[in-house]
Motif scaffolding. Structure first.
Motif, PDB file in Angstrom:
ATOM      1  N   HIS A   1      82.817  86.495  22.675  1.00 25.30           N
ATOM      2  CA  HIS A   1      81.794  85.857  23.510  1.00 25.30           C
ATOM      3  C   HIS A   1      80.475  85.600  22.787  1.00 25.30           C
ATOM      4  CE1 HIS A   1      84.282  86.168  27.050  1.00 25.30           C
ATOM      5  NE2 HIS A   1      84.463  87.464  26.814  1.00 25.30           N
ATOM      6  N   PHE A   2      80.142  86.390  21.776  1.00 28.03           N
ATOM      7  CA  PHE A   2      78.872  86.256  21.079  1.00 28.03           C
ATOM      8  C   PHE A   2      79.067  86.321  19.565  1.00 28.03           C
ATOM      9  CE2 PHE A   2      78.087  88.546  25.088  1.00 28.03           C
ATOM     10  CZ  PHE A   2      77.361  87.574  25.760  1.00 28.03           C
ATOM     11  N   PRO A   3      79.903  85.456  18.999  1.00 27.75           N
ATOM     12  CA  PRO A   3      80.187  85.550  17.558  1.00 27.75           C
ATOM     13  C   PRO A   3      78.932  85.400  16.694  1.00 27.75           C
ATOM     14  CG  PRO A   3      81.026  83.492  18.459  1.00 27.75           C
ATOM     15  CD  PRO A   3      80.580  84.324  19.617  1.00 27.75           C
ATOM     16  N   GLU A   4      77.972  84.592  17.150  1.00 28.97           N
ATOM     17  CA  GLU A   4      76.747  84.386  16.373  1.00 28.97           C
ATOM     18  C   GLU A   4      75.845  85.616  16.364  1.00 28.97           C
ATOM     19  OE1 GLU A   4      75.913  83.673  20.555  1.00 28.97           O
ATOM     20  OE2 GLU A   4      77.505  82.909  19.272  1.00 28.97           O
ATOM     21  N   GLN A   5      76.027  86.514  17.319  1.00 28.74           N
ATOM     22  CA  GLN A   5      75.220  87.730  17.389  1.00 28.74           C
ATOM     23  C   GLN A   5      75.984  88.975  16.931  1.00 28.74           C
ATOM     24  OE1 GLN A   5      72.923  88.320  21.047  1.00 28.74           O
ATOM     25  NE2 GLN A   5      73.608  86.292  21.692  1.00 28.74           N
ATOM     26  N   ALA A   6      77.221  88.796  16.524  1.00 26.75           N
ATOM     27  CA  ALA A   6      78.076  89.946  16.204  1.00 26.75           C
ATOM     28  C   ALA A   6      77.452  90.856  15.159  1.00 26.75           C
ATOM     29  CB  ALA A   6      79.455  89.468  15.747  1.00 26.75           C
ATOM     30  N   ASP A   7      76.827  90.292  14.129  1.00 26.29           N
ATOM     31  CA  ASP A   7      76.235  91.123  13.073  1.00 26.29           C
ATOM     32  C   ASP A   7      75.135  92.037  13.602  1.00 26.29           C
ATOM     33  OD1 ASP A   7      77.937  90.073  11.210  1.00 26.29           O
ATOM     34  OD2 ASP A   7      76.457  88.673  10.374  1.00 26.29           O
ATOM     35  N   SER A   8      74.397  91.569  14.600  1.00 26.74           N
ATOM     36  CA  SER A   8      73.300  92.386  15.119  1.00 26.74           C
ATOM     37  C   SER A   8      73.741  93.290  16.277  1.00 26.74           C
ATOM     38  CB  SER A   8      72.134  91.507  15.558  1.00 26.74           C
ATOM     39  OG  SER A   8      72.517  90.704  16.655  1.00 26.74           O
ATOM     40  N   LEU A   9      74.907  93.017  16.863  1.00 27.51           N
ATOM     41  CA  LEU A   9      75.374  93.816  17.995  1.00 27.51           C
ATOM     42  C   LEU A   9      76.455  94.835  17.612  1.00 27.51           C
ATOM     43  CD1 LEU A   9      75.684  91.007  20.704  1.00 27.51           C
ATOM     44  CD2 LEU A   9      73.842  92.682  20.460  1.00 27.51           C
ATOM     45  N   ILE A  10      77.007  94.701  16.404  1.00 31.03           N
ATOM     46  CA  ILE A  10      78.106  95.579  15.984  1.00 31.03           C
ATOM     47  C   ILE A  10      77.738  96.246  14.672  1.00 31.03           C
ATOM     48  CG2 ILE A  10      80.550  95.694  15.355  1.00 31.03           C
ATOM     49  CD1 ILE A  10      80.930  93.047  16.900  1.00 31.03           C
ATOM     50  N   ARG A  11      77.920  97.560  14.600  1.00 25.88           N
ATOM     51  CA  ARG A  11      77.741  98.268  13.347  1.00 25.88           C
ATOM     52  C   ARG A  11      78.916  97.967  12.435  1.00 25.88           C
ATOM     53  NH1 ARG A  11      74.377 103.420  14.668  1.00 25.88           N
ATOM     54  NH2 ARG A  11      74.609 103.227  16.877  1.00 25.88           N
ATOM     55  N   VAL A  12      78.683  98.175  11.167  1.00 26.06           N
ATOM     56  CA  VAL A  12      79.735  97.939  10.187  1.00 26.06           C
ATOM     57  C   VAL A  12      80.958  98.790  10.502  1.00 26.06           C
ATOM     58  CG1 VAL A  12      80.329  98.109   7.740  1.00 26.06           C
ATOM     59  CG2 VAL A  12      78.081  97.268   8.423  1.00 26.06           C
ATOM     60  N   LYS A  13      80.740  99.959  11.049  1.00 29.46           N
ATOM     61  CA  LYS A  13      81.876 100.820  11.345  1.00 29.46           C
ATOM     62  C   LYS A  13      82.553 100.425  12.658  1.00 29.46           C
ATOM     63  CE  LYS A  13      79.848 104.802  13.615  1.00 29.46           C
ATOM     64  NZ  LYS A  13      79.698 106.216  13.576  1.00 29.46           N
ATOM     65  N   GLU A  14      82.340  99.198  13.058  1.00 28.31           N
ATOM     66  CA  GLU A  14      83.002  98.642  14.241  1.00 28.31           C
ATOM     67  C   GLU A  14      82.725  99.451  15.500  1.00 28.31           C
ATOM     68  OE1 GLU A  14      85.019  95.710  14.504  1.00 28.31           O
ATOM     69  OE2 GLU A  14      84.198  95.288  12.505  1.00 28.31           O
ATOM     70  N   GLU A  15      81.456  99.595  15.778  1.00 30.97           N
ATOM     71  CA  GLU A  15      81.025 100.303  16.975  1.00 30.97           C
ATOM     72  C   GLU A  15      79.880  99.508  17.583  1.00 30.97           C
ATOM     73  OE1 GLU A  15      78.384 104.081  17.063  1.00 30.97           O
ATOM     74  OE2 GLU A  15      80.460 104.774  17.109  1.00 30.97           O
ATOM     75  N   PRO A  16      79.859  99.312  18.888  1.00 24.75           N
ATOM     76  CA  PRO A  16      78.759  98.567  19.500  1.00 24.75           C
ATOM     77  C   PRO A  16      77.418  99.252  19.225  1.00 24.75           C
ATOM     78  CG  PRO A  16      80.527  98.928  21.076  1.00 24.75           C
ATOM     79  CD  PRO A  16      80.850  99.756  19.872  1.00 24.75           C
ATOM     80  N   ILE A  17      76.367  98.461  19.048  1.00 27.08           N
ATOM     81  CA  ILE A  17      75.028  98.994  18.822  1.00 27.08           C
ATOM     82  C   ILE A  17      74.316  99.037  20.168  1.00 27.08           C
ATOM     83  CG2 ILE A  17      72.825  98.654  17.633  1.00 27.08           C
ATOM     84  CD1 ILE A  17      74.411  97.062  15.493  1.00 27.08           C
ATOM     85  N   ARG A  18      74.174 100.249  20.666  1.00 27.34           N
ATOM     86  CA  ARG A  18      73.624 100.441  22.016  1.00 27.34           C
ATOM     87  C   ARG A  18      72.261  99.771  22.181  1.00 27.34           C
ATOM     88  NH1 ARG A  18      75.712 104.053  25.444  1.00 27.34           N
ATOM     89  NH2 ARG A  18      76.757 105.132  23.730  1.00 27.34           N
ATOM     90  N   LYS A  19      71.371  99.948  21.213  1.00 29.64           N
ATOM     91  CA  LYS A  19      70.024  99.381  21.327  1.00 29.64           C
ATOM     92  C   LYS A  19      70.067  97.856  21.371  1.00 29.64           C
ATOM     93  CE  LYS A  19      65.401  99.769  19.426  1.00 29.64           C
ATOM     94  NZ  LYS A  19      64.543 100.403  18.451  1.00 29.64           N
ATOM     95  N   ALA A  20      70.897  97.252  20.535  1.00 30.79           N
ATOM     96  CA  ALA A  20      71.010  95.788  20.521  1.00 30.79           C
ATOM     97  C   ALA A  20      71.638  95.283  21.810  1.00 30.79           C
ATOM     98  CB  ALA A  20      71.824  95.334  19.311  1.00 30.79           C
ATOM     99  N   LEU A  21      72.620  96.012  22.328  1.00 26.27           N
ATOM    100  CA  LEU A  21      73.253  95.602  23.579  1.00 26.27           C
ATOM    101  C   LEU A  21      72.255  95.634  24.735  1.00 26.27           C
ATOM    102  CD1 LEU A  21      76.696  97.406  23.283  1.00 26.27           C
ATOM    103  CD2 LEU A  21      76.260  94.962  23.131  1.00 26.27           C
ATOM    104  N   GLY A  22      71.227  96.454  24.606  1.00 30.32           N
ATOM    105  CA  GLY A  22      70.200  96.529  25.640  1.00 30.32           C
ATOM    106  C   GLY A  22      69.457  95.218  25.832  1.00 30.32           C
TER     107      GLY A  22
END
Length: 180
Positions: free
Chosen positions: A109-130
């Motif tokens: 749904h958000f491929p353009e934001q994936a780098d800022s919303l997902i950590r390298v270790k493939e875990e959602p970034i809680r702060k960015a998801l906020g």
């Protein structure tokens, strides 16, 4: 009478410097020892006051919770005696059951934001998801929790809290040293 060599002069000055530094270290240690003695003597009183503050906080919290009608409308909090008290909207907490599923849905749904919303270790970034809306969070398998009203009891001057916290940490450090 023999002249001292440059290296002998440096050795003498180094010895003088080391001596002054040792005296300074001794003075600092004396001060620390005195602080430790004072802290040790004051610890029972500090712990008693912390307990009493916690009890007063609990009584105030119960009363604020019991009077929701006071916190409706524009004025949700007031400052009384340097303490902000009332109700405030909870900031919310983003939660998910399956982090891998959230990552897959972010990529979809958000491929353009994936780098800022997902950590390298493939875990959602809680702060960015906020930064996403609730609808966007639902699309990727997240829900927002704890957004209901929550009691606010926050001194406007937190210096006392910081000092008490430091004193308690010092008391624990001293107790650990005495046990060891």
């Amino acid at each position: 009478m023999s002249e001292e060599t440059p290296m002998e002069r440096i050795e003498a000055l180094t010895q003088a410097y080391a001596s002054e530094r040792d005296q300074l270290a001794g003075l600092v240690q004396e001060i620390q020892d005195e602080i430790d003695r004072i802290t040790r003597r004051a610890t029972p009183a500090i712990k008693d006051r912390v307990r009493r503050v916690a009890e007063a906080h609990d009584r105030l919290r119960a009363e604020v919770e019991a009077r929701p009608e006071l916190w409706q409308g524009k004025r949700r909090t007031v400052v009384i005696a340097g303490v902000r008290v009332g109700m405030a909207k909870g900031k919310g907490k983003i939660a998910w059951e399956d982090p891998a599923q959230v990552v897959r849905l972010i990529r979809r749904h958000f491929p353009e934001q994936a780098d800022s919303l997902i950590r390298v270790k493939e875990e959602p970034i809680r702060k960015a998801l906020g930064n996403l809306t609730v609808a966007e969070l639902r699309r990727i398998g997240c829900e927002v929790e704890d957004t209901d009203d929550q009691v606010v009891i926050k001194p406007t001057d937190s210096q006392v809290d910081k000092l008490v916290q430091q004193l308690l940490q010092d008391a624990e450090r001293i107790e650990r040293q005495e046990v060891a």
